[in-house]
Write an enzyme that holds these catalytic residues in place. Structure first.
Site, PDB file in Angstrom:
ATOM      1  N   ASP A  52      78.748  47.547  87.304  1.00 57.24           N
ATOM      2  CA  ASP A  52      78.685  46.524  86.264  1.00 57.24           C
ATOM      3  C   ASP A  52      79.367  45.239  86.716  1.00 57.24           C
ATOM      4  OD1 ASP A  52      77.353  48.124  84.436  1.00 57.24           O
ATOM      5  OD2 ASP A  52      79.209  48.921  83.586  1.00 57.24           O
ATOM      6  N   TYR A 111      85.007  57.197  92.736  1.00 59.48           N
ATOM      7  CA  TYR A 111      85.541  55.955  92.184  1.00 59.48           C
ATOM      8  C   TYR A 111      87.057  56.050  92.090  1.00 59.48           C
ATOM      9  CZ  TYR A 111      80.928  54.432  90.412  1.00 59.48           C
ATOM     10  OH  TYR A 111      79.622  54.018  90.291  1.00 59.48           O
TER      11      TYR A 111
END
Length: 254
Positions: A52, A111
């Protein structure tokens, strides 16, 4: 035609995300335009993930098909020259088989989310971490996080705009560790739902502040209801760290 695997590092602050956007700059657009400038070819790159706006990448994996004869070294150097001054770097470039795919051949993604736990304003880490002023109990956060590990319906932690067919995912690891004022939350899975990591981090921060208990987190997971989400962490602290492929794990792609 040669398919090249690219390892990409990027600072997400100036971008609307990885994927091309009609309303702003993207990492994908920057790289595709650099490839066109170097090769004269219209390029479309595919990546292991789609981050994003304001999310960063330490080692995003992507691939591109290029007809022009060019060595991996020359391609990497030329792309890096063309990408300047955008905060995007090609760390590695190598030829791969024509049926290898950055997204569909991937068997694992990792992540890391960075929290700077202090009251003083951020200077060097502004836009690169989430500042939380209230004291966080990282040990309580780590203990609570373990209820999320495993195969679950993660609807509570899924964006309303998520396009995944199923909310069921298997979370392989969710670890919380502290070094001074820096708290890092590491998540590993084959794949993630849209906003899943940020949503899990936001709820763990509530645990760290004492506003939620581990039982509250488990109840939110079991509810499978986005309305039960306590907090969605901002994008600034999220980093795509690596994509894992069968040759690197011994697993067969599926």
């Amino acid at each position: 035609m040669t398919r090249f695997r690219l390892t990409v590092e990027f600072d997400g602050r100036p971008f609307m995300g990885w994927q091309r956007q009609a309303h702003g700059p993207s990492v994908q657009q920057a790289i595709e335009e650099a490839i066109t400038a170097v090769t004269g070819e219209r390029a479309v790159i595919h990546a292991a993930g789609r981050t994003d706006a304001r999310v960063h990448g330490r080692a995003m994996t992507a691939h591109a098909d290029i007809a022009k004869p060019i060595t991996p070294f020359r391609l990497k150097e030329a792309l890096n020259a063309r990408l300047r001054p955008a905060p995007v770097a090609i760390l590695a470039c190598e030829p791969v088989a024509g049926d290898w795919h950055a997204r569909f051949s991937c068997v694992g993604r990792r992540y890391v989310y960075r929290i700077v736990n202090r009251r003083a304003p951020l200077t060097f880490d502004a836009g690169l971490a989430w500042q939380v002023a209230a004291d966080l109990d990282d040990q309580a956060m780590h203990a609570a996080a373990q209820c999320l590990v495993g195969r679950h319906d993660f609807t509570t932690f899924r964006s309303a705009h998520c396009q995944a067919e199923s909310p069921v995912k298997t979370l392989d690891r969710l670890d919380v560790r502290r070094s001074g004022e820096l708290i890092e939350i590491e998540a590993a899975a084959r794949s993630f739902l849209h906003h899943q990591v940020r949503s899990m981090v936001g709820c763990l921060a509530l645990v760290g502040r004492g506003r939620w208990t581990a039982a509250d987190l488990a109840d939110a997971l079991a509810a499978a209801d986005r309305a039960r989400l306590g907090l969605n962490a901002p994008p600034d602290g999220l980093y795509f760290m690596e994509a894992v492929y069968p040759a690197e794990t011994g697993e067969t792609a599926r």
